[in-house]
Structures are given as C-alpha cells and as structure tokens.
Design a protein around this motif. Structure first.
Motif, PDB file in Angstrom:
ATOM      1  N   MET A  83     -16.220 -17.993  -3.473  1.00  0.00           N
ATOM      2  CA  MET A  83     -14.826 -17.433  -3.452  1.00  0.00           C
ATOM      3  C   MET A  83     -14.570 -16.916  -5.000  1.00  0.00           C
ATOM      4  SD  MET A  83     -12.569 -19.928  -1.004  1.00  0.00           S
ATOM      5  CE  MET A  83     -11.210 -19.035  -1.434  1.00  0.00           C
ATOM      6  N   PHE A  84     -14.932 -17.666  -5.834  1.00  0.00           N
ATOM      7  CA  PHE A  84     -14.734 -17.364  -7.419  1.00  0.00           C
ATOM      8  C   PHE A  84     -15.409 -15.909  -7.653  1.00  0.00           C
ATOM      9  CE2 PHE A  84     -15.927 -17.017 -11.893  1.00  0.00           C
ATOM     10  CZ  PHE A  84     -14.708 -17.154 -12.382  1.00  0.00           C
ATOM     11  N   ARG A  85     -16.804 -15.936  -7.118  1.00  0.00           N
ATOM     12  CA  ARG A  85     -17.460 -14.715  -7.366  1.00  0.00           C
ATOM     13  C   ARG A  85     -17.125 -13.665  -6.588  1.00  0.00           C
ATOM     14  NH1 ARG A  85     -21.986 -18.477  -6.787  1.00  0.00           N
ATOM     15  NH2 ARG A  85     -22.164 -17.960  -4.754  1.00  0.00           N
ATOM     16  N   ASP A  86     -16.593 -13.895  -5.287  1.00  0.00           N
ATOM     17  CA  ASP A  86     -16.020 -12.740  -4.632  1.00  0.00           C
ATOM     18  C   ASP A  86     -14.735 -12.216  -5.187  1.00  0.00           C
ATOM     19  OD1 ASP A  86     -18.074 -12.919  -2.797  1.00  0.00           O
ATOM     20  OD2 ASP A  86     -16.893 -14.187  -1.246  1.00  0.00           O
ATOM     21  N   SER A  93     -13.869  -4.734  -9.347  1.00  0.00           N
ATOM     22  CA  SER A  93     -13.697  -3.483  -8.463  1.00  0.00           C
ATOM     23  C   SER A  93     -12.549  -2.755  -8.858  1.00  0.00           C
ATOM     24  CB  SER A  93     -14.022  -3.577  -7.218  1.00  0.00           C
ATOM     25  OG  SER A  93     -14.148  -2.503  -6.422  1.00  0.00           O
ATOM     26  N   LEU A  94     -11.479  -3.665  -8.553  1.00  0.00           N
ATOM     27  CA  LEU A  94     -10.194  -2.890  -8.810  1.00  0.00           C
ATOM     28  C   LEU A  94     -10.158  -2.467 -10.336  1.00  0.00           C
ATOM     29  CD1 LEU A  94      -8.087  -5.459  -6.923  1.00  0.00           C
ATOM     30  CD2 LEU A  94      -8.489  -3.174  -6.381  1.00  0.00           C
ATOM     31  N   ASN A 115      -9.884  -0.389 -18.949  1.00  0.00           N
ATOM     32  CA  ASN A 115     -10.538   0.112 -17.646  1.00  0.00           C
ATOM     33  C   ASN A 115     -10.833   1.871 -17.928  1.00  0.00           C
ATOM     34  OD1 ASN A 115      -8.057   1.205 -17.080  1.00  0.00           O
ATOM     35  ND2 ASN A 115      -8.320   1.027 -15.043  1.00  0.00           N
ATOM     36  N   PRO A 116     -11.673   2.318 -17.202  1.00  0.00           N
ATOM     37  CA  PRO A 116     -11.897   3.787 -17.335  1.00  0.00           C
ATOM     38  C   PRO A 116     -10.896   4.728 -17.224  1.00  0.00           C
ATOM     39  CG  PRO A 116     -13.672   2.859 -15.907  1.00  0.00           C
ATOM     40  CD  PRO A 116     -12.564   1.717 -16.080  1.00  0.00           C
TER      41      PRO A 116
END
Length: 326
Positions: A83-86, A93-94, A115-116
């Motif tokens: 769960m932590f990795r997810d 990703s966000l 972030n970009p």
C-alpha cells in the motif's frame, strides 16, 4: 527488548514453567495414591513419559501458534508495504503529471523539490528553483504576501491569490494553496500548489470590456430609439392636426346639405350622405387615435381586457359599409 518477544525465549519460559510445576507437584500427587517403592518407581517412569509427551505437545502447539502469528505479521507488513508503494507511486505520478505547480518547501522558504509544471510555469530548471527559494518566486511588493504568511503560520494553511515572478522578471497572478505538515521524520514541511491565473484574468478583462462595449451600444441604441420616438411623436401630432380641419369641413358641409336639401334628395343620395357623415366621424376617431399615439411614449402602460368579439364586429361592419358604398 525484541529478544524477549522472540519464539526461543517464549519457548524457554513455557518449558521452564511447565517443568517446574510438574516437578514440584507431581511427586506430591503420587504419594497421595501410593507409598509402595516399586509402584512409585513405575509411576515415576510413566510420569517421565507423560511429561515428555505433554511438554512436546504444548511446545508443538505453542510454536505453531507463534509461527502463525509471525506469518500474519509478515503478510500484514507485506500488505502495508505494498500500500505504501502504491501510495508513493500515486503521489509521484500526481506530482510529476500535475498541470499545476507543486513545490515542497520548508516553512522558512527553502524549496526541497519542484514538479515539471513548476519548472515550466516559472521558466526555470528544478536546481534553479531550489536556488531561488520561495522568496525568489513571489512578488515581495505584493501587499497580500505578508498577510498570507501570517495566516498560514497561525492556522497552518492559506488559500488565495498572490503575484509571482518568472525567471525573466515578468509578474503573473496565481492562486496559491499551501499547508504546513509533518513528514515521516517529524520535521515541519510545507506544500505549495500554484495555478497560473493569467489566461483567466485575461478572459475576465475581455468579458469586462465586452460588457462595457455592450452597455455603450445599448445606451446609444436607446438614445437613437428615444430620438426616433420623439420624431414620430412630432410627426403624429402634426399629421393629426393637419387632417382634423378638412375632416371637420367635410362633416360640416355634409350636415349642411342634409339640413338644407335633404328633402330634395332621393333615398340613394340620403344613404350616401349618411355614409359620408359616418366616415367623417370614423376619420375623426382615427385622428384622435393618432393624437393619443403621439402622447403614448409619455404615458404609463395600462393592461386591460378587450373584447375580441367587439373588435371583429367592428371590422366586419367597416367592410360591409365599404361594400354598400361601392
């Protein structure tokens, strides 16, 4: 402390406890049944076998229980790690794919990561953003900045519009949402999410100008309409007065002819003279209607019920009168 919760330690404690209780009470219990030495020796042998079997069974079930607990703990830990990795992958990703600028900072203004979208918004690379810090991205002359920092310090969060500065020095309006939180190590951190409002402000300005232009056009059209209404009112007034004199002359002359020469006229002539006088009265009503219309723009509107039947009969009588005249 962890060794005292391990399986070997628990096994040793269980074994010692069971053995001590067995040794202390088993001989006493045997003496209650018999005092014969041979019998006691045999029973001691059986007692030893019973001790081995009992402690073996206890140890087996105890170790099985502990191994089951360890397996559940391992599965729970694996699930939590998954769960932590997810969550970490989702956050990553966000963070990288967000269309809004996202900055991770210290409360003192040091930028930890960007972030970009933040790099694109401010026209800088991430190392340049880290070097600039929050101070280099905000307009220090914006009077709202000090109030925003005080509000975030007092309540832990702030949302509102501020002015930001790009690498080339251009300023742009942005909506900032920022919160203070504690990371996994207990250190105080802040996040900043910034949305560029340049296009929104430009659209709002265009809408404002469009509304002003629309209001100006409406005012011009209203003025032109008022002028046209005034001209129409003057025209109606003039025409109605110009028409009234000849209509009254026709009515007067026709009345004179009926009074003076009515007895000399045949039935058809009398009917025609009657129609002439009726038409002049109708014409006078129309002129009065024109006069009323010329003053209509200065009168309040009144709503009333009209009889459509009367209107139809009136029009029909006019048509029939025209047919009879012809």
């Amino acid at each position: 402390m962890r060794s005292f919760r391990s399986i070997p330690f628990k096994t040793m404690v269980l074994y010692v406890t069971v053995a001590a209780l067995y040794i202390l009470f088993s001989d006493y219990l045997l003496l209650l049944f018999t005092s014969d030495i041979d019998t006691l020796n045999k029973m001691q042998t059986y007692k030893g076998l019973a001790f081995v079997v009992t402690t073996g069974a206890l140890l087996y079930f105890f170790i099985l229980h502990q191994m089951s607990n360890l397996e559940r703990e391992r599965e729970s830990r694996v699930h939590a790690e998954g769960m932590f990795r997810d969550q970490e992958a989702m956050y990553t990703s966000l963070f990288h794919n967000s269309s809004e600028a996202v900055l991770l900072t210290d409360p003192n203004g040091t930028i930890i990561s960007a972030n970009p979208a933040a790099c694109s918004m401010f026209g800088m690379t991430e190392p340049e953003l880290l070097t600039q810090g929050r101070t280099g991205l905000t307009d220090r002359e914006d009077p709202r900045l000090e109030s925003a920092l005080k509000k975030r310090k007092a309540s832990g969060s702030f949302q509102g519009e501020l002015t930001f500065v790009r690498k080339d020095g251009t300023r742009f309006p942005g909506f900032c949402s920022t919160n203070i939180f504690l990371d996994q190590t207990g250190r105080s951190r802040t996040n900043m999410i910034i949305r560029d409002l340049t296009e929104q402000k430009r659209a709002e300005e265009e809408i404002r100008k469009f509304n002003e232009e629309l209001e100006r056009r409406v005012a011009e059209r209203t003025a032109a309409l008022n002028e046209a209404n005034c001209e129409l009112e003057a025209f109606n007034y003039s025409v109605s007065h110009d028409l009234r004199a000849p209509v009254r002359a026709i009515d007067s002359f026709s009345a004179f002819l009926m009074d003076e020469y009515g007895s000399a006229l045949n039935d058809d002539a009398v009917k025609l003279m009657t129609n002439i006088r009726s038409s002049t009265k109708k014409m006078d009503q129309l002129i009065n209607g024109l006069l009323s219309l010329s003053h209509f723009g200065r009168q309040d509107m009144h709503v009333q019920i009209v009889s459509m039947e009367e209107i139809v009969h009136s029009v029909l009588n006019e048509v029939l009168r025209g047919i009879d005249t012809s």
